[in-house]
Motif scaffolding. Structure first.
Motif: not given
Length: 525
Positions: A414-420, A445-454, A481-486
């Motif tokens: 499952q994605p490991r990112v959410r709104l703070l 990692a990819q699921a987290t990247h995609d969720a953050a972009l969403g 993931t950090l590099r791709s997201l940046r």
């Protein structure tokens, strides 16, 4: 430093002696006839169940860490033994027994290997739904296998699995032995009534004694009531493993070792009093493994902790494994002096004992709980039970382990990112605060990247902050993931800033050249 020998008797109080002795005797009156009955499920003589109450039980009493656990064999283990033996080429009764004892020895080897490889915690991750499915499959399989003995029908040796055995029973019903059926059903009623109105009375001992007296005083066996095979007087002889059977029995040995360990630890934890030491899974692997090795050499089935017998042991006041040694002494007395009395024991009495004992495995309330809470777990339980009933319980265990792995993978992917969420209210305008809720690896990692972009695309901020305070270690997927997201955010004119980076994590991140350059450009806040 661990006390490996008799750990439960360390600091023994004399005041415990009476409770331990009485509990050992009370448990013996339940576990000995029950173990003999379980042996018949595996296709073994009742004497094999009696022998399982000797060295395997003594080994656990000397090495195990649970104070009230009673170890012999269980319905689950017996069904898996029968399934394992069914995979071998056809052979005579004596060869089949040697194969069964080889299987027990192999189970001991597998348990000790699990201890050396420190797999206890991994094995415990098997889901409760899988265990529910296995219990349902075992319970129904046992019911089908015991109906011929209960009703005095001829068992079909060609019938394999739950469905075929039920069909065989239905086909033989016109040949039902009325005397056998009446005795068997009466025994079931007696066991249920005693459990309800007099739970302190050892029901299995009562019906066994009643069955023996009935045969001795009436000669009812001449009217079609089948008796068990004679139990030899004396101790079991040495049984060495059959090397040629090792490869064929190894898959079954692994499955039985898993179930033996899981049942033992589960029952041990259920029966632990609050003030007693926590259950050490490594110790349980060693104790059960040594017990299985000893059992394989002395004509026994694989040992495991039993729910009903351990509950009797606990209620009767067991404080240490001295109660287990008392039960062993009682089994020894039966083997050396009382075995001739068992020659008058009807088979239907053992079948009745087994059916009442496994009734607790058929509890639909667990399925209702899964249906109300998590439908995925419900389908796992149903699938494991269905596969076990149609393809054999060995296959059911394998499917259960596989489905558990899938559930674990689904959970950790499952994605490991959410709104703070900010306790002080909304933050600065144009800033989207995000937080990583855990470490990243290849699966999430990819699921987290995609969720953050969403989340970013939905808010369209000028700046995104990413809180890394939950990170415990750095992985290559995290760096990627950090590099791709940046880079992805920068291409849309959005700045990414890392916040609350743990010092040890930051030190590791700086080993990547691109991260050092990004940090100089304000990547870390």
């Amino acid at each position: 430093m661990k006390t490996w020998m008799v750990p439960t008797m360390r600091g023994y109080h004399r005041s415990w002696l009476r409770g331990d002795v009485l509990a050992g005797l009370a448990t013996g009156t339940v576990v000995i006839p029950q173990a003999m009955a379980y042996a018949t499920i595996a296709g073994m003589p009742a004497s094999v169940g009696l022998y399982t109450c000797l060295l395997p039980m003594a080994a656990y009493a000397l090495l195990g860490g649970s104070r009230a656990l009673s170890v012999s064999t269980t319905s689950t283990i017996s069904v898996l033994v029968a399934s394992s033996l069914a995979t071998l080429p056809e052979r005579g009764p004596d060869e089949l027994m040697r194969a069964a004892f080889t299987l027990t020895f192999l189970v001991g080897v597998c348990l000790l290997i699990m201890r050396l490889a420190r797999l206890g915690a991994l094995v415990e991750s098997i889901s409760p739904a899988t265990m529910t499915g296995i219990r349902l499959g075992v319970g129904l399989t046992v019911v089908a296998s015991q109906l011929p003995a209960l009703l005095g029908l001829a068992a079909d040796p060609e019938a394999e699995g739950f469905v075929e055995e039920l069909v065989a029973v239905a086909r033989e019903l016109p040949e039902l032995s009325a005397v056998t059926a009446v005795v068997g059903v009466t025994a079931i009623v007696m066991l249920l009534v005693l459990r309800r109105v007099a739970p302190a009375v050892p029901g299995p001992l009562v019906v066994v004694a009643a069955g023996i007296c009935l045969v001795a005083l009436s000669g009812v066996e001449d009217r079609g009531l089948a008796l068990i095979d004679p139990v030899p007087t004396g101790l079991p002889s040495l049984s060495l493993p059959v090397v040629d059977d090792v490869i064929g029995l190894l898959p079954g040995a692994i499955a039985i070792a898993l179930m033996s360990f899981l049942e033992t630890v589960l029952v041990a934890r259920t029966n632990r009093r609050r003030h007693e030491p926590a259950i050490d899974v490594d110790r349980e692997l060693v104790a059960t493994g040594i017990g299985a090795l000893a059992g394989g050499l002395t004509q026994s089935l694989p040992p495991a902790g039993g729910f009903s017998q351990s509950a009797v042991n606990l209620r009767a006041g067991a404080r240490t494994q001295l109660s287990g040694l008392v039960t062993v002494a009682l089994a020894l007395l039966v083997a050396l002096a009382l075995a001739p009395l068992l020659a008058d024991l009807p088979q239907t009495i053992l079948a009745a004992t087994v059916l009442v004992a496994v009734a607790g495995l058929l509890d639909p309330r667990e399925l209702w709980t899964y249906a109300a809470i998590d439908r995925a777990e419900l389908w796992v339980a149903v699938a494991v039970a269905a596969v076990g009933l149609t393809g054999g319980m060995l296959l059911g265990v394998a499917v259960g382990v596989g489905l558990t792995l899938l559930l674990v993978i689904r959970a950790v992917n499952q994605p490991r990112v959410r709104l703070l969420e900010r306790p002080a209210g909304p933050g600065p305008a144009g800033v989207l605060p995000l937080v990583l809720t855990g470490d990243l690896y290849t699966g999430n990692a990819q699921a987290t990247h995609d969720a953050a972009l969403g989340l970013v695309q939905a808010a369209d901020p000028a700046t995104v902050t990413l809180d890394l305070s939950a990170l415990t270690h750095v992985t290559v997927p995290l760096l990627n993931t950090l590099r791709s997201l940046r880079d992805d955010l920068a291409s849309d004119g959005t700045e990414l800033v890392l916040l609350e980076v743990p010092s040890d994590v930051l030190a590791t991140l700086r080993r990547a050249p691109w991260f050092v350059e990004a940090e100089q450009d304000g990547f870390v806040g």
